[in-house]
Design a protein around this motif. Structure first.
Motif, PDB file in Angstrom:
ATOM      1  N   ASP A  74       0.985  -1.076  -0.205  1.00  0.00           N
ATOM      2  CA  ASP A  74      -0.082   0.306  -0.186  1.00  0.00           C
ATOM      3  C   ASP A  74       0.589   1.766  -0.118  1.00  0.00           C
ATOM      4  O   ASP A  74       0.497   2.344  -0.339  1.00  0.00           O
ATOM      5  N   SER A  75       2.013   0.825   0.336  1.00  0.00           N
ATOM      6  CA  SER A  75       2.805   1.815   0.356  1.00  0.00           C
ATOM      7  C   SER A  75       3.774   2.864  -0.975  1.00  0.00           C
ATOM      8  O   SER A  75       3.864   1.616  -1.872  1.00  0.00           O
ATOM      9  N   PRO A  76       3.585   4.430  -1.634  1.00  0.00           N
ATOM     10  CA  PRO A  76       4.071   4.165  -2.832  1.00  0.00           C
ATOM     11  C   PRO A  76       5.708   3.425  -3.045  1.00  0.00           C
ATOM     12  O   PRO A  76       6.423   3.069  -2.356  1.00  0.00           O
ATOM     13  N   PRO A  77       6.002   3.614  -4.501  1.00  0.00           N
ATOM     14  CA  PRO A  77       6.866   3.055  -4.685  1.00  0.00           C
ATOM     15  C   PRO A  77       8.430   4.125  -4.260  1.00  0.00           C
ATOM     16  O   PRO A  77       7.958   4.829  -4.267  1.00  0.00           O
ATOM     17  N   PRO A  78       9.242   4.038  -4.438  1.00  0.00           N
ATOM     18  CA  PRO A  78      10.228   2.168  -3.884  1.00  0.00           C
ATOM     19  C   PRO A  78       9.461   1.411  -3.157  1.00  0.00           C
ATOM     20  O   PRO A  78      10.136   2.261  -2.128  1.00  0.00           O
TER      21      PRO A  78
ATOM     22  N   THR B  21       0.419 -11.141  -6.098  1.00  0.00           N
ATOM     23  CA  THR B  21      -0.086 -10.855  -5.684  1.00  0.00           C
ATOM     24  C   THR B  21      -1.048  -9.201  -5.856  1.00  0.00           C
ATOM     25  O   THR B  21      -1.022  -8.800  -7.202  1.00  0.00           O
ATOM     26  N   HIS B  22      -1.163  -8.906  -4.169  1.00  0.00           N
ATOM     27  CA  HIS B  22      -2.557  -7.796  -4.255  1.00  0.00           C
ATOM     28  C   HIS B  22      -1.700  -6.844  -3.198  1.00  0.00           C
ATOM     29  O   HIS B  22      -2.210  -7.451  -2.004  1.00  0.00           O
ATOM     30  N   SER B  23      -2.172  -5.788  -3.330  1.00  0.00           N
ATOM     31  CA  SER B  23      -2.231  -4.978  -2.138  1.00  0.00           C
ATOM     32  C   SER B  23      -3.109  -5.235  -1.619  1.00  0.00           C
ATOM     33  O   SER B  23      -4.540  -5.419  -1.934  1.00  0.00           O
ATOM     34  N   SER B  24      -3.322  -4.555  -0.124  1.00  0.00           N
ATOM     35  CA  SER B  24      -4.885  -4.883   0.500  1.00  0.00           C
ATOM     36  C   SER B  24      -5.932  -3.732  -0.324  1.00  0.00           C
ATOM     37  O   SER B  24      -6.741  -3.898   0.400  1.00  0.00           O
TER      38      SER B  24
ATOM     39  N   THR C  88      -3.004  -5.570 -15.465  1.00  0.00           N
ATOM     40  CA  THR C  88      -1.642  -5.359 -14.640  1.00  0.00           C
ATOM     41  C   THR C  88      -1.318  -3.769 -14.392  1.00  0.00           C
ATOM     42  O   THR C  88      -1.666  -3.064 -14.822  1.00  0.00           O
ATOM     43  N   GLU C  89      -1.165  -3.540 -12.900  1.00  0.00           N
ATOM     44  CA  GLU C  89      -1.164  -2.293 -12.802  1.00  0.00           C
ATOM     45  C   GLU C  89       0.357  -2.071 -11.556  1.00  0.00           C
ATOM     46  O   GLU C  89       0.796  -0.757 -12.271  1.00  0.00           O
ATOM     47  N   ARG C  90       0.999  -2.464 -11.763  1.00  0.00           N
ATOM     48  CA  ARG C  90       2.162  -2.500 -10.351  1.00  0.00           C
ATOM     49  C   ARG C  90       3.336  -3.641 -10.664  1.00  0.00           C
ATOM     50  O   ARG C  90       3.124  -4.984 -10.285  1.00  0.00           O
ATOM     51  N   ILE C  91       4.237  -3.564 -11.261  1.00  0.00           N
ATOM     52  CA  ILE C  91       5.339  -4.208 -11.735  1.00  0.00           C
ATOM     53  C   ILE C  91       6.574  -4.474 -10.596  1.00  0.00           C
ATOM     54  O   ILE C  91       7.694  -3.277 -10.961  1.00  0.00           O
TER      55      ILE C  91
END
Length: 301
Positions: free
Chosen positions: A82-86, A117-120, A242-245
């Motif tokens: 849930d925290s932004p990258p990186p 996986t998926h974020s909360s 696809t959203e985050r890699i």
């Protein structure tokens, strides 16, 4: 003695990564034992006791070392995403796919792992991790045929792994574009038929080695990319959503369910058996034997 819920199997273990993380972050992998205190000597006029210590009589096992690494690096490790990258490190539990990666100097030993996986909050997260076949006792290069589609982006991906960042001067220098290409390698490398014919049957693709469910994994992250939704429109089923890699290197993969390990070399043999029989009996008009009739699962999922 291990508790019942601790019984498992390490499918991947990078001793170099573990000891590197421990050394770089002051993590003790074993306690030294005080053996004696001798008569004081003098340094600069001040008495200094002579202390002797012995190295650990028995080094902690892999499970204990993994616990120590996780505990020490916990504040810098992405778990819920849930925290932004990186993210510097990431860990999770789920299904892990193993395949060969033949790009770069470690062509015969390159290993590619993919997990999803998926974020909360529901954001989809794909991890594409590059390691070495030397770190897994369960797969060999000969288990996976070198056949089917391979990406022209492998060289840029290999450079990313060496520099731990995308090269802005390369054709694939854009971080988002390179992350998408790395995910395509994980999902489609070795394809030789339409995607729908490989769906649910990854062993029909070249380069693929196996998979396991209920895996605990820990990884060092090199690139953490959130895709611009206005830029990307995917039509391939594996890429839609696809959203985050995250791209990086696996430190360990451990399954709590050793029987869930599937070796695709065995499924390929099951697929080939009816084909071989079919070549012998087809002239006599007998019907085709399907893999399901031989007991091969229709899908490992």
């Amino acid at each position: 003695m291990a508790r019942q819920d601790d019984v498992g199997r390490f499918l991947y273990w990078s001793d170099r990564q573990v000891r590197g993380l421990a050394g770089d972050n002051g993590i003790s992998l074993g306690k030294w034992t005080l053996t004696s205190v001798g008569m004081p000597s003098s340094i600069g006029g001040a008495p200094v006791p002579q202390v002797s210590a012995a190295p650990p009589a028995k080094e902690p096992d892999r499970r204990e070392m993994a616990i120590r690494i996780r505990k020490a690096l916990g504040p810098q490790t992405a778990v819920t995403f849930d925290s932004p990258p990186p993210a510097q490190f990431a860990e999770g539990v789920g299904r892990v796919e193993f395949a060969r990666f033949i790009g770069g100097p470690a062509r015969d030993k390159g290993l590619l792992l993919h997990t999803r996986t998926h974020s909360s909050s529901g954001q989809r997260v794909d991890l594409v991790l590059f390691g070495s076949l030397d770190n897994t006792p369960h797969f060999r290069a000969s288990d996976a045929p070198e056949s089917g589609w391979s990406s022209s982006a492998w060289f840029a991906v290999s450079n990313l792994l060496e520099a731990r960042r995308a090269d802005p001067e390369s054709f694939w220098g854009d971080s988002q574009a390179l992350a998408v290409e790395a995910l395509k390698i994980a999902l489609y490398q070795g394809s030789s038929r339409p995607d729908e014919e490989h769906a649910g049957r990854p062993w029909t693709r070249g380069f693929t080695l196996g998979s396991a469910d209920r895996c605990e994994w820990f990884a060092v992250i090199y690139e953490d990319i959130v895709l611009d939704p206005g830029r990307w429109t995917f039509h391939d089923e594996g890429l839609v959503g696809t959203e985050r890699i995250l791209i990086g290197a696996p430190v360990w993969v451990r399954t709590a369910s050793p029987e869930s390990l599937i070796r695709y070399a065995e499924l390929r043999q099951a697929d080939n058996a009816p084909r071989q029989r079919r070549l012998r009996v087809w002239p006599f008009g007998r019907r085709r034997t399907t893999p399901a009739e031989l007991g091969a699962p229709a899908s490992p999922r």
